[in-house]
Design a protein around this motif. Sequence first.
Motif, PDB file in Angstrom:
ATOM      1  N   GLN A  62       0.709  -1.108  -0.103  1.00  0.00           N
ATOM      2  CA  GLN A  62      -0.208   0.063  -0.066  1.00  0.00           C
ATOM      3  C   GLN A  62       0.976   1.159   0.157  1.00  0.00           C
ATOM      4  OE1 GLN A  62      -2.559  -0.382   3.371  1.00  0.00           O
ATOM      5  NE2 GLN A  62      -3.546  -2.068   2.589  1.00  0.00           N
ATOM      6  N   GLU A  63       1.826   1.123   0.778  1.00  0.00           N
ATOM      7  CA  GLU A  63       2.953   2.525   0.961  1.00  0.00           C
ATOM      8  C   GLU A  63       3.662   2.598  -0.355  1.00  0.00           C
ATOM      9  OE1 GLU A  63       3.019   4.646   3.183  1.00  0.00           O
ATOM     10  OE2 GLU A  63       1.459   3.592   4.349  1.00  0.00           O
ATOM     11  N   LEU A  64       4.117   1.402  -1.017  1.00  0.00           N
ATOM     12  CA  LEU A  64       4.838   1.927  -2.185  1.00  0.00           C
ATOM     13  C   LEU A  64       3.938   2.246  -3.344  1.00  0.00           C
ATOM     14  CD1 LEU A  64       6.937  -1.616  -2.488  1.00  0.00           C
ATOM     15  CD2 LEU A  64       7.722   0.734  -2.203  1.00  0.00           C
ATOM     16  N   ARG A  65       2.721   1.726  -3.494  1.00  0.00           N
ATOM     17  CA  ARG A  65       1.937   2.293  -4.477  1.00  0.00           C
ATOM     18  C   ARG A  65       1.186   3.573  -4.043  1.00  0.00           C
ATOM     19  NH1 ARG A  65      -3.434  -0.743  -7.246  1.00  0.00           N
ATOM     20  NH2 ARG A  65      -4.045   0.955  -8.560  1.00  0.00           N
ATOM     21  N   GLN A  66       1.122   4.031  -2.860  1.00  0.00           N
ATOM     22  CA  GLN A  66       0.789   5.381  -2.646  1.00  0.00           C
ATOM     23  C   GLN A  66       1.968   6.345  -2.955  1.00  0.00           C
ATOM     24  OE1 GLN A  66      -0.329   6.051   1.324  1.00  0.00           O
ATOM     25  NE2 GLN A  66      -0.841   8.104   1.308  1.00  0.00           N
ATOM     26  N   ARG A  67       3.323   6.023  -2.578  1.00  0.00           N
ATOM     27  CA  ARG A  67       4.399   6.749  -3.096  1.00  0.00           C
ATOM     28  C   ARG A  67       4.608   6.738  -4.596  1.00  0.00           C
ATOM     29  NH1 ARG A  67       9.010   5.034   1.693  1.00  0.00           N
ATOM     30  NH2 ARG A  67       7.733   5.609   3.462  1.00  0.00           N
ATOM     31  N   PHE A  68       4.348   5.879  -5.144  1.00  0.00           N
ATOM     32  CA  PHE A  68       4.527   5.684  -6.475  1.00  0.00           C
ATOM     33  C   PHE A  68       3.576   6.650  -7.216  1.00  0.00           C
ATOM     34  CE2 PHE A  68       3.093   3.773 -10.881  1.00  0.00           C
ATOM     35  CZ  PHE A  68       4.157   3.909 -11.222  1.00  0.00           C
ATOM     36  N   GLU A  69       2.139   6.531  -7.074  1.00  0.00           N
ATOM     37  CA  GLU A  69       1.135   7.467  -7.627  1.00  0.00           C
ATOM     38  C   GLU A  69       1.202   8.972  -7.148  1.00  0.00           C
ATOM     39  OE1 GLU A  69      -2.495   5.232  -6.515  1.00  0.00           O
ATOM     40  OE2 GLU A  69      -2.192   3.858  -8.138  1.00  0.00           O
ATOM     41  N   SER A  70       1.838   9.157  -5.941  1.00  0.00           N
ATOM     42  CA  SER A  70       1.751  10.746  -5.498  1.00  0.00           C
ATOM     43  C   SER A  70       3.283  11.499  -6.144  1.00  0.00           C
ATOM     44  CB  SER A  70       1.988  10.719  -4.067  1.00  0.00           C
ATOM     45  OG  SER A  70       3.092  10.092  -3.397  1.00  0.00           O
ATOM     46  N   ASP A  71       3.895  10.536  -6.809  1.00  0.00           N
ATOM     47  CA  ASP A  71       5.200  11.170  -7.458  1.00  0.00           C
ATOM     48  C   ASP A  71       4.734  12.222  -8.570  1.00  0.00           C
ATOM     49  OD1 ASP A  71       7.505  11.243  -9.417  1.00  0.00           O
ATOM     50  OD2 ASP A  71       8.463  10.827  -7.557  1.00  0.00           O
ATOM     51  N   PRO A  72       5.108  13.641  -8.413  1.00  0.00           N
ATOM     52  CA  PRO A  72       4.825  14.383  -9.799  1.00  0.00           C
ATOM     53  C   PRO A  72       5.170  13.988 -10.833  1.00  0.00           C
ATOM     54  CG  PRO A  72       5.694  15.671  -7.845  1.00  0.00           C
ATOM     55  CD  PRO A  72       5.958  14.047  -7.573  1.00  0.00           C
ATOM     56  N   SER A  73       6.447  13.598 -11.268  1.00  0.00           N
ATOM     57  CA  SER A  73       6.634  13.203 -12.555  1.00  0.00           C
ATOM     58  C   SER A  73       6.057  11.882 -12.865  1.00  0.00           C
ATOM     59  CB  SER A  73       8.264  13.019 -12.410  1.00  0.00           C
ATOM     60  OG  SER A  73       8.821  11.992 -11.604  1.00  0.00           O
TER      61      SER A  73
END
Length: 358
Positions: free
Chosen positions: A315-326
């Motif tokens: 869950q945390e990895l997906r959240q960080r991935f999708e929240s990355d601006p680029s």
Amino acid sequence: MVDQTESALRVNPGCRVPEPPRDLITRASKRHRTLSRQQLVEGILRGDRTTLAQAITLIESSRATDRELAEQIIEECLPHSGKSIRVGITGVPGAGKSSVIEALGTFLIREHGQKVAVLAIDPSSQISGGSILGDKTRMNALASSEMAFIRPSPSRGSLGGVARRTREAMLLCEAAGYENILVETVGVGQSETAVHDMVDFFLLLMLAGAGDELQGMKRGVMELADLVVINKADGSNLRAAERARTDAQDALHYFPSSHSGWTPHALKCSAQTGNGIRELSECIWEYTALTRANGWFSLARRDQTRRWMHEIIQQELRQRFESDPSIRTQLELLEREVTEGRTTSFRAARTLLEMYSE
């Protein structure tokens, strides 16, 4: 001459709205006051239902500051948890999950003097994300008991109709002294593995004569069930319920034996009359006694905790991935290319993952 823009409440004698009592304002402000971490933990361990509800609200929040505070509260409450029996309850829509939960919870309180927490996972509104059914309003008798805590939470599209933070909510309820945790799923045919992997005992509710198109939704989940219960076994439906119970009992023999040493079987009950609720409760106690004696109870809980850790990582990895601006910018472009057939889903996914890893 009276100004036409003036409210009649202002110009007519005796129509002025009175000020609310000062003690009412004080009580209201105290209820809505933000509690500190220590106050929340102390309130939970004291068994205060209002504080418990506030803590679960923090757990369900997506705000970073709330999540940080919620994790601190969970860590402090963790040593006081783990002493309950966790029961997952699922079934086809209309099977009477809320009615059976209310009957079972009321029985546990009256006959055994035990506290009951109900985590009712409601379907979510696609517009607001909030609960649709509002299970608390459908368990009036149980909700009125001081020894019961009912928390409806929106599923928000989670797999199996389980809210993302149900595990954490269970830990807090245990720390608050609730010996029985009843988790009700949406029961809409999604994978029920999610709730099965967080409870000690898994109960499947079914109906007599509901039709293959409805019962077929739960055929696969029968393999996970520790007990199948045919509800609404009363009145003119009693004979049909007994036939459905026999059919379910026969079907259970075809499934592989459980590693827990328990043999799943089928019962019938009526949430309306209360018949069969005692037998349902005794079945849960028998299962708990058996699995605690042979070591499966603690083994299963340790395995659930391990899988929980891996779920949090995902869950945390997906959240960080999708929240990355680029990533967000490139994601929109690659989605368009995939839908227009100019690139494959595999290539697009690999491109985004390589971008993120760099």
